[in-house]
Design a protein around this motif. Structure first.
Motif, PDB file in Angstrom:
ATOM      1  N   ALA A 188      -0.994  -0.822  -5.611  1.00  0.00           N
ATOM      2  CA  ALA A 188      -0.076  -0.579  -4.498  1.00  0.00           C
ATOM      3  C   ALA A 188      -0.744   0.170  -3.351  1.00  0.00           C
ATOM      4  O   ALA A 188      -0.512  -0.138  -2.176  1.00  0.00           O
ATOM      5  CB  ALA A 188       1.144   0.198  -4.983  1.00  0.00           C
ATOM      6  N   THR A 189      -1.586   1.150  -3.687  1.00  0.00           N
ATOM      7  CA  THR A 189      -2.158   2.012  -2.647  1.00  0.00           C
ATOM      8  C   THR A 189      -3.476   1.501  -2.085  1.00  0.00           C
ATOM      9  O   THR A 189      -3.795   1.744  -0.923  1.00  0.00           O
ATOM     10  CB  THR A 189      -2.377   3.435  -3.185  1.00  0.00           C
ATOM     11  N   LYS A 190      -4.258   0.784  -2.889  1.00  0.00           N
ATOM     12  CA  LYS A 190      -5.578   0.322  -2.441  1.00  0.00           C
ATOM     13  C   LYS A 190      -5.573  -1.109  -1.929  1.00  0.00           C
ATOM     14  O   LYS A 190      -6.441  -1.499  -1.141  1.00  0.00           O
ATOM     15  CB  LYS A 190      -6.588   0.435  -3.600  1.00  0.00           C
ATOM     16  N   LEU A 191      -4.588  -1.911  -2.386  1.00  0.00           N
ATOM     17  CA  LEU A 191      -4.509  -3.304  -1.935  1.00  0.00           C
ATOM     18  C   LEU A 191      -3.176  -3.624  -1.256  1.00  0.00           C
ATOM     19  O   LEU A 191      -3.017  -4.709  -0.691  1.00  0.00           O
ATOM     20  CB  LEU A 191      -4.720  -4.260  -3.118  1.00  0.00           C
ATOM     21  N   GLY A 192      -2.230  -2.711  -1.326  1.00  0.00           N
ATOM     22  CA  GLY A 192      -0.946  -2.927  -0.648  1.00  0.00           C
ATOM     23  C   GLY A 192      -0.083  -3.997  -1.274  1.00  0.00           C
ATOM     24  O   GLY A 192       0.726  -4.624  -0.581  1.00  0.00           O
ATOM     25  N   LEU A 193      -0.201  -4.221  -2.588  1.00  0.00           N
ATOM     26  CA  LEU A 193       0.588  -5.277  -3.232  1.00  0.00           C
ATOM     27  C   LEU A 193       2.065  -4.920  -3.259  1.00  0.00           C
ATOM     28  O   LEU A 193       2.448  -3.767  -3.447  1.00  0.00           O
ATOM     29  CB  LEU A 193       0.102  -5.511  -4.671  1.00  0.00           C
ATOM     30  N   ARG A 194       2.904  -5.935  -3.068  1.00  0.00           N
ATOM     31  CA  ARG A 194       4.339  -5.768  -3.226  1.00  0.00           C
ATOM     32  C   ARG A 194       4.669  -5.600  -4.709  1.00  0.00           C
ATOM     33  O   ARG A 194       3.953  -6.081  -5.584  1.00  0.00           O
ATOM     34  CB  ARG A 194       5.097  -6.982  -2.695  1.00  0.00           C
ATOM     35  N   THR A 195       5.805  -4.963  -4.969  1.00  0.00           N
ATOM     36  CA  THR A 195       6.244  -4.774  -6.353  1.00  0.00           C
ATOM     37  C   THR A 195       6.415  -6.118  -7.061  1.00  0.00           C
ATOM     38  O   THR A 195       6.031  -6.274  -8.220  1.00  0.00           O
ATOM     39  CB  THR A 195       7.576  -4.006  -6.392  1.00  0.00           C
ATOM     40  N   SER A 196       6.981  -7.103  -6.362  1.00  0.00           N
ATOM     41  CA  SER A 196       7.214  -8.417  -6.978  1.00  0.00           C
ATOM     42  C   SER A 196       5.906  -9.065  -7.412  1.00  0.00           C
ATOM     43  O   SER A 196       5.863  -9.770  -8.433  1.00  0.00           O
ATOM     44  CB  SER A 196       7.952  -9.333  -5.995  1.00  0.00           C
ATOM     45  N   ASP A 197       4.838  -8.833  -6.666  1.00  0.00           N
ATOM     46  CA  ASP A 197       3.542  -9.420  -7.027  1.00  0.00           C
ATOM     47  C   ASP A 197       2.862  -8.636  -8.148  1.00  0.00           C
ATOM     48  O   ASP A 197       2.129  -9.218  -8.949  1.00  0.00           O
ATOM     49  CB  ASP A 197       2.633  -9.478  -5.796  1.00  0.00           C
ATOM     50  N   ILE A 198       3.109  -7.340  -8.216  1.00  0.00           N
ATOM     51  CA  ILE A 198       2.538  -6.533  -9.300  1.00  0.00           C
ATOM     52  C   ILE A 198       3.134  -6.936 -10.638  1.00  0.00           C
ATOM     53  O   ILE A 198       2.421  -7.151 -11.613  1.00  0.00           O
ATOM     54  CB  ILE A 198       2.761  -5.033  -9.035  1.00  0.00           C
ATOM     55  N   VAL A 199       4.470  -7.063 -10.690  1.00  0.00           N
ATOM     56  CA  VAL A 199       5.099  -7.404 -11.970  1.00  0.00           C
ATOM     57  C   VAL A 199       4.793  -8.845 -12.374  1.00  0.00           C
ATOM     58  O   VAL A 199       4.829  -9.193 -13.560  1.00  0.00           O
ATOM     59  CB  VAL A 199       6.624  -7.170 -11.925  1.00  0.00           C
ATOM     60  N   ALA A 200       4.482  -9.705 -11.400  1.00  0.00           N
ATOM     61  CA  ALA A 200       4.193 -11.119 -11.699  1.00  0.00           C
ATOM     62  C   ALA A 200       2.703 -11.379 -11.935  1.00  0.00           C
ATOM     63  O   ALA A 200       2.328 -12.514 -12.247  1.00  0.00           O
ATOM     64  CB  ALA A 200       4.687 -12.008 -10.564  1.00  0.00           C
ATOM     65  N   LEU A 201       1.869 -10.349 -11.795  1.00  0.00           N
ATOM     66  CA  LEU A 201       0.423 -10.532 -11.929  1.00  0.00           C
ATOM     67  C   LEU A 201       0.056 -10.951 -13.355  1.00  0.00           C
ATOM     68  O   LEU A 201       0.440 -10.303 -14.325  1.00  0.00           O
ATOM     69  CB  LEU A 201      -0.297  -9.238 -11.567  1.00  0.00           C
ATOM     70  N   LYS A 202      -0.705 -12.040 -13.470  1.00  0.00           N
ATOM     71  CA  LYS A 202      -1.144 -12.545 -14.763  1.00  0.00           C
ATOM     72  C   LYS A 202      -2.661 -12.395 -14.894  1.00  0.00           C
ATOM     73  O   LYS A 202      -3.369 -12.219 -13.914  1.00  0.00           O
ATOM     74  CB  LYS A 202      -0.760 -14.021 -14.924  1.00  0.00           C
ATOM     75  N   GLY A 255       9.626   4.904  -2.564  1.00  0.00           N
ATOM     76  CA  GLY A 255       9.486   3.833  -3.537  1.00  0.00           C
ATOM     77  C   GLY A 255       8.159   3.115  -3.365  1.00  0.00           C
ATOM     78  O   GLY A 255       7.306   3.529  -2.568  1.00  0.00           O
ATOM     79  N   PRO A 256       7.952   2.017  -4.091  1.00  0.00           N
ATOM     80  CA  PRO A 256       6.686   1.277  -4.023  1.00  0.00           C
ATOM     81  C   PRO A 256       6.352   0.778  -2.624  1.00  0.00           C
ATOM     82  O   PRO A 256       5.176   0.724  -2.253  1.00  0.00           O
ATOM     83  CB  PRO A 256       6.911   0.105  -4.988  1.00  0.00           C
ATOM     84  N   HIS A 257       7.377   0.424  -1.823  1.00  0.00           N
ATOM     85  CA  HIS A 257       7.083  -0.140  -0.505  1.00  0.00           C
ATOM     86  C   HIS A 257       6.508   0.913   0.435  1.00  0.00           C
ATOM     87  O   HIS A 257       5.776   0.570   1.375  1.00  0.00           O
ATOM     88  CB  HIS A 257       8.335  -0.773   0.101  1.00  0.00           C
ATOM     89  N   ALA A 258       6.843   2.178   0.193  1.00  0.00           N
ATOM     90  CA  ALA A 258       6.260   3.241   1.010  1.00  0.00           C
ATOM     91  C   ALA A 258       4.749   3.315   0.785  1.00  0.00           C
ATOM     92  O   ALA A 258       3.988   3.656   1.705  1.00  0.00           O
ATOM     93  CB  ALA A 258       6.916   4.577   0.675  1.00  0.00           C
ATOM     94  N   LEU A 259       4.303   2.984  -0.422  1.00  0.00           N
ATOM     95  CA  LEU A 259       2.863   2.964  -0.692  1.00  0.00           C
ATOM     96  C   LEU A 259       2.198   1.794   0.023  1.00  0.00           C
ATOM     97  O   LEU A 259       1.053   1.890   0.474  1.00  0.00           O
ATOM     98  CB  LEU A 259       2.611   2.875  -2.201  1.00  0.00           C
ATOM     99  N   ARG A 260       2.906   0.691   0.143  1.00  0.00           N
ATOM    100  CA  ARG A 260       2.393  -0.460   0.905  1.00  0.00           C
ATOM    101  C   ARG A 260       2.269  -0.091   2.390  1.00  0.00           C
ATOM    102  O   ARG A 260       1.290  -0.441   3.045  1.00  0.00           O
ATOM    103  CB  ARG A 260       3.325  -1.647   0.703  1.00  0.00           C
ATOM    104  N   HIS A 261       3.276   0.613   2.895  1.00  0.00           N
ATOM    105  CA  HIS A 261       3.204   1.095   4.275  1.00  0.00           C
ATOM    106  C   HIS A 261       2.015   2.033   4.461  1.00  0.00           C
ATOM    107  O   HIS A 261       1.341   2.003   5.503  1.00  0.00           O
ATOM    108  CB  HIS A 261       4.492   1.827   4.652  1.00  0.00           C
ATOM    109  N   SER A 262       1.783   2.871   3.463  1.00  0.00           N
ATOM    110  CA  SER A 262       0.673   3.821   3.551  1.00  0.00           C
ATOM    111  C   SER A 262      -0.665   3.090   3.600  1.00  0.00           C
ATOM    112  O   SER A 262      -1.594   3.503   4.305  1.00  0.00           O
ATOM    113  CB  SER A 262       0.707   4.778   2.350  1.00  0.00           C
ATOM    114  N   PHE A 263      -0.777   1.991   2.869  1.00  0.00           N
ATOM    115  CA  PHE A 263      -1.992   1.172   2.893  1.00  0.00           C
ATOM    116  C   PHE A 263      -2.197   0.581   4.288  1.00  0.00           C
ATOM    117  O   PHE A 263      -3.318   0.586   4.829  1.00  0.00           O
ATOM    118  CB  PHE A 263      -1.869   0.055   1.845  1.00  0.00           C
ATOM    119  N   ALA A 264      -1.104   0.095   4.890  1.00  0.00           N
ATOM    120  CA  ALA A 264      -1.199  -0.472   6.233  1.00  0.00           C
ATOM    121  C   ALA A 264      -1.598   0.599   7.242  1.00  0.00           C
ATOM    122  O   ALA A 264      -2.403   0.350   8.150  1.00  0.00           O
ATOM    123  CB  ALA A 264       0.142  -1.098   6.632  1.00  0.00           C
TER     124      ALA A 264
END
Length: 418
Positions: free
Chosen positions: A250-264, A351-360
């Motif tokens: 979340a913090t180093k690549l800015g992934l959305r929560t939906s993509d983290i939980v779906a990561l295979k 929440g997780p999206h705030a970490l995505r904002h922080s990455f941006a």
């Protein structure tokens, strides 16, 4: 093989452990237990040894009588939610999202059938997302219930008064929800008029909501706060190893929560040091670098923290049946670890999206160009990325144009300022 029978004490103990594993506060768990003890007392009174769904139904009948969920007061709904969550956990090993009970959306009668036909048509025409379809079912069902309460069963009986009374019933404090609800209602009423099912185009009387989707600046955490967050995680435990890897994504690549939980596992190309997948939200394919610290954290979790499972997803729930981690659990672990790290939240979202904002924000502060930021965030267009520009005042200042000074002769001319 028949499932092992459990006492209510056994179910409560397992569920309480599960709630703590997904970072529910102790005060929350204690509150849940107070509700569950009511069922325990009921079972002791009636000499019932084992807990199952039939026990909770007997308890509801004894306590609430014959009831409709939507007509209960808040305390009654809350009790039903928490007790149903208990036997849902017993049956599935999962906690219901927010322990909320969502009654099925039933569309009855001619009006209900027309609503379903409208949703099907919109879905086929626009290829709507699951979230959008959910909103269509949710708000049209509410409108149907409103009409049913007024005894309206036929489409041509819908009046201007019925429509306006429904729009007034939507909370004015939930502007985003009201904007979505009224937009869906407007479209449905226009559909009825286009299909000659009503004589007047009532869509024009649906009021507009003066709602700006992005009225506030995005919440961000500084580089120092992110470093503190990551450094505070106890990586000696399985939950710490999992949370650390998730927070890095979340913090180093800015992934959305939906993509983290779906990561295979198939999305991690180790020999090329990349992560690639189709984003859940935009369906856009994205390729990101597998940074060494992220790769090492995922390996550490896989070897020493991840439960044994045939699931193809990287991140799993800690307790059996070890399904993939849920979005709500990711939100819980972010909030829990921010609090544990002693980071002062203030009025920021956390929440997780705030970490995505922080990455941006980090990319902006490093003077990364807009197209590169768009690619890194997986946006379908640079217009989406412009939203993030508002979080970096320094970057905005660089966009300002120089203004020429006005010569003093301007003020000395006839009619000038004196």
């Amino acid at each position: 093989m028949a499932k092992k029978k459990q006492t209510i004490d056994e179910v409560i103990a397992l569920f309480s452990d599960y709630l703590r594993s997904i970072h529910r506060a102790d005060s929350t768990v204690h509150y849940y237990n107070r509700q569950w003890k009511k069922v325990k007392a009921f079972m002791l009174t009636h000499k019932i040894k084992y807990f199952d769904r039939s026990v909770s139904e007997m308890f509801f009948t004894s306590t609430l009588g014959k009831y409709e969920y939507r007509s209960l007061r808040y305390s009654g709904k809350n009790m039903v939610n928490l007790i149903e969550a208990l036997h849902e956990f017993q049956e599935t090993g999962k906690v219901l999202k927010g322990t909320q009970r969502n009654p099925p959306k039933i569309f009855t009668g001619v009006i209900g059938e027309s609503m379903l036909e409208y949703i099907t048509r919109r879905q086929a025409l626009l290829n709507l997302s699951k979230a959008t379809i959910h909103n269509y079912y949710l708000y049209l069902n509410r409108f149907l219930l409103h009409l049913n309460e007024k005894g309206i069963k036929k489409i041509n009986e819908i009046s201007k008064h019925d429509i306006l009374s429904f729009t007034r019933s939507i909370s004015p404090h939930l502007l985003a929800s009201k904007s979505i609800a009224l937009g869906i209602l407007k479209g449905y009423l226009r559909h009825l008029f286009d299909q000659s099912l009503i004589e007047s185009n009532y869509s024009i009387i649906v009021p507009r909501v003066n709602y700006d989707k992005q009225p506030k600046l995005p919440s961000v955490f500084s580089k120092e706060e992110v470093t503190t967050l990551l450094g505070s995680i106890d990586r000696s435990s399985p939950v710490g190893k999992r949370d650390y890897a998730i927070l890095l994504l979340a913090t180093k690549l800015g992934l959305r929560t939906s993509d983290i939980v779906a990561l295979k596992f198939e999305n991690i190309i180790w020999e090329k040091n990349i992560i690639e997948f189709n984003q859940v939200k935009t369906k856009k394919h994205i390729t990101l670098p597998l940074l060494p610290e992220i790769g090492n954290a995922i390996i550490d979790y896989m070897k020493y923290g991840r439960p044994v499972s045939d699931e193809p997803y990287c991140f799993l729930q800690l307790l059996a049946p070890h399904d993939r981690i849920e979005k709500s659990s990711v939100g819980g672990l972010v909030r829990y670890n921010l609090k544990r790290a002693g980071i002062k939240i203030g009025n920021r979202k956390h929440g997780p999206h705030a970490l995505r904002h922080s990455f941006a924000e980090k990319l902006l502060s490093n003077k990364t160009t807009l197209p590169v930021i768009s690619e890194a965030l997986g946006h379908s267009s640079s217009e989406s990325t412009m939203y993030y520009m508002r979080i970096d005042i320094n970057a905005l200042r660089q966009c300002a144009l120089e203004v020429d000074l006005i010569p003093s002769s301007f003020y000395q001319q006839k009619g000038g300022h004196k």
